[in-house]
Design a protein around this motif. Structure first.
Motif, PDB file in Angstrom:
ATOM      1  N   THR A   7       0.854  -1.178   0.000  1.00  0.00           N
ATOM      2  CA  THR A   7       0.000   0.000   0.000  1.00  0.00           C
ATOM      3  C   THR A   7       0.891   1.229   0.000  1.00  0.00           C
ATOM      4  N   THR A   8       0.401   2.300  -0.620  1.00  0.00           N
ATOM      5  CA  THR A   8       1.143   3.551  -0.602  1.00  0.00           C
ATOM      6  C   THR A   8       0.727   4.329   0.632  1.00  0.00           C
ATOM      7  N   ILE A   9       1.710   4.696   1.417  1.00  0.00           N
ATOM      8  CA  ILE A   9       1.447   5.480   2.622  1.00  0.00           C
ATOM      9  C   ILE A   9       2.030   6.869   2.405  1.00  0.00           C
ATOM     10  N   ARG A  10       1.298   7.885   2.849  1.00  0.00           N
ATOM     11  CA  ARG A  10       1.735   9.273   2.697  1.00  0.00           C
ATOM     12  C   ARG A  10       1.676   9.956   4.054  1.00  0.00           C
ATOM     13  N   ALA A  11       2.655  10.793   4.309  1.00  0.00           N
ATOM     14  CA  ALA A  11       2.677  11.569   5.546  1.00  0.00           C
ATOM     15  C   ALA A  11       3.116  12.981   5.220  1.00  0.00           C
ATOM     16  N   THR A  12       2.542  13.956   5.905  1.00  0.00           N
ATOM     17  CA  THR A  12       2.934  15.343   5.700  1.00  0.00           C
ATOM     18  C   THR A  12       3.663  15.864   6.935  1.00  0.00           C
ATOM     19  N   ASP A  20      13.048  14.457   6.369  1.00  0.00           N
ATOM     20  CA  ASP A  20      14.292  13.699   6.222  1.00  0.00           C
ATOM     21  C   ASP A  20      14.428  12.646   7.323  1.00  0.00           C
ATOM     22  N   LEU A  21      14.039  13.000   8.546  1.00  0.00           N
ATOM     23  CA  LEU A  21      14.077  12.033   9.646  1.00  0.00           C
ATOM     24  C   LEU A  21      13.128  10.864   9.364  1.00  0.00           C
ATOM     25  N   ALA A  22      11.967  11.157   8.811  1.00  0.00           N
ATOM     26  CA  ALA A  22      11.012  10.106   8.465  1.00  0.00           C
ATOM     27  C   ALA A  22      11.607   9.145   7.438  1.00  0.00           C
ATOM     28  N   VAL A  23      12.313   9.683   6.453  1.00  0.00           N
ATOM     29  CA  VAL A  23      12.962   8.839   5.445  1.00  0.00           C
ATOM     30  C   VAL A  23      13.967   7.910   6.123  1.00  0.00           C
ATOM     31  N   GLU A  24      14.761   8.451   7.033  1.00  0.00           N
ATOM     32  CA  GLU A  24      15.738   7.616   7.750  1.00  0.00           C
ATOM     33  C   GLU A  24      15.047   6.512   8.540  1.00  0.00           C
ATOM     34  N   HIS A  25      13.920   6.809   9.161  1.00  0.00           N
ATOM     35  CA  HIS A  25      13.161   5.780   9.881  1.00  0.00           C
ATOM     36  C   HIS A  25      12.697   4.684   8.920  1.00  0.00           C
ATOM     37  N   LEU A  26      12.169   5.092   7.761  1.00  0.00           N
ATOM     38  CA  LEU A  26      11.677   4.109   6.795  1.00  0.00           C
ATOM     39  C   LEU A  26      12.807   3.195   6.318  1.00  0.00           C
ATOM     40  N   PRO A  80       4.952  -2.866   2.504  1.00  0.00           N
ATOM     41  CA  PRO A  80       4.182  -4.093   2.679  1.00  0.00           C
ATOM     42  C   PRO A  80       3.018  -3.841   3.636  1.00  0.00           C
ATOM     43  N   SER A  81       1.866  -4.367   3.316  1.00  0.00           N
ATOM     44  CA  SER A  81       0.670  -4.131   4.120  1.00  0.00           C
ATOM     45  C   SER A  81       0.839  -4.543   5.575  1.00  0.00           C
ATOM     46  N   ASP A  82       1.656  -5.559   5.819  1.00  0.00           N
ATOM     47  CA  ASP A  82       1.826  -6.005   7.209  1.00  0.00           C
ATOM     48  C   ASP A  82       2.676  -5.051   8.040  1.00  0.00           C
ATOM     49  N   LYS A  83       3.293  -4.040   7.413  1.00  0.00           N
ATOM     50  CA  LYS A  83       4.107  -3.063   8.144  1.00  0.00           C
ATOM     51  C   LYS A  83       3.365  -1.761   8.429  1.00  0.00           C
ATOM     52  N   ILE A  84       2.101  -1.665   8.033  1.00  0.00           N
ATOM     53  CA  ILE A  84       1.361  -0.414   8.174  1.00  0.00           C
ATOM     54  C   ILE A  84       1.398   0.133   9.605  1.00  0.00           C
ATOM     55  N   PRO A  85       1.021  -0.634  10.627  1.00  0.00           N
ATOM     56  CA  PRO A  85       1.013  -0.053  11.979  1.00  0.00           C
ATOM     57  C   PRO A  85       2.391   0.432  12.435  1.00  0.00           C
ATOM     58  N   ALA A  86       3.431  -0.335  12.169  1.00  0.00           N
ATOM     59  CA  ALA A  86       4.784   0.050  12.588  1.00  0.00           C
ATOM     60  C   ALA A  86       5.247   1.296  11.841  1.00  0.00           C
ATOM     61  N   VAL A  87       4.960   1.382  10.545  1.00  0.00           N
ATOM     62  CA  VAL A  87       5.358   2.549   9.754  1.00  0.00           C
ATOM     63  C   VAL A  87       4.576   3.779  10.211  1.00  0.00           C
ATOM     64  N   GLN A  88       3.289   3.624  10.502  1.00  0.00           N
ATOM     65  CA  GLN A  88       2.509   4.750  11.010  1.00  0.00           C
ATOM     66  C   GLN A  88       3.128   5.296  12.297  1.00  0.00           C
ATOM     67  N   ARG A  89       3.526   4.417  13.206  1.00  0.00           N
ATOM     68  CA  ARG A  89       4.167   4.851  14.454  1.00  0.00           C
ATOM     69  C   ARG A  89       5.474   5.586  14.171  1.00  0.00           C
ATOM     70  N   SER A  90       6.286   5.050  13.271  1.00  0.00           N
ATOM     71  CA  SER A  90       7.567   5.683  12.933  1.00  0.00           C
ATOM     72  C   SER A  90       7.371   7.070  12.332  1.00  0.00           C
ATOM     73  N   LEU A  91       6.407   7.197  11.443  1.00  0.00           N
ATOM     74  CA  LEU A  91       6.139   8.497  10.834  1.00  0.00           C
ATOM     75  C   LEU A  91       5.652   9.488  11.889  1.00  0.00           C
ATOM     76  N   GLY A  92       4.814   9.018  12.799  1.00  0.00           N
ATOM     77  CA  GLY A  92       4.364   9.873  13.899  1.00  0.00           C
ATOM     78  C   GLY A  92       5.524  10.283  14.790  1.00  0.00           C
ATOM     79  N   ASP A  93       6.423   9.339  15.097  1.00  0.00           N
ATOM     80  CA  ASP A  93       7.591   9.642  15.921  1.00  0.00           C
ATOM     81  C   ASP A  93       8.496  10.679  15.248  1.00  0.00           C
TER      82      ASP A  93
END
Length: 103
Positions: A7-12, A20-26, A80-93
């Motif tokens: 899935t495509t995830i987008r964050a602003t 840039d920090l978000a990219v490093e987390h990803l 990957p769809s199974d990483k959605i919750p973890a990626v959402q947390r990282s983007l929020g962090d």
């Protein structure tokens, strides 16, 4: 059977440094390849964010007059769809204002 859908995830973000920090987390936390991550203005305007930070602020703390503070920065990636919750947390962090595209 494993779920290999993506899935495509987008964050602003309001600053380029937060984006840039978000990219490093990803990359470092989730193993997403840099060529699969995109950073762009969330609007039609050229921008370095909507809030001054980093290179947009002089040594005295004053906001530079030539800083392109015309809107938010968007980071997007196919994950990957199974990483959605973890990626959402990282983007929020990392300071995401909004995260969308997740199931």
């Amino acid at each position: 059977m494993a779920d290999d859908s993506t899935t495509t995830i987008r964050a602003t973000f309001d600053t380029r440094s937060a984006a840039d920090l978000a990219v490093e987390h990803l990359v470092q936390q989730h193993g997403i390849s840099r060529p699969d991550i995109f950073i762009q203005s969330a609007t039609a305007e050229n921008t370095s964010g909507s809030v001054a930070s980093g290179g947009d602020v002089s040594k005295s703390g004053a906001v530079r007059g030539d800083a392109a503070l015309e809107g938010e920065i968007e980071v997007s990636a196919d994950i990957p769809s199974d990483k959605i919750p973890a990626v959402q947390r990282s983007l929020g962090d990392a300071g995401a204002l909004r995260v969308s595209g997740a199931a």
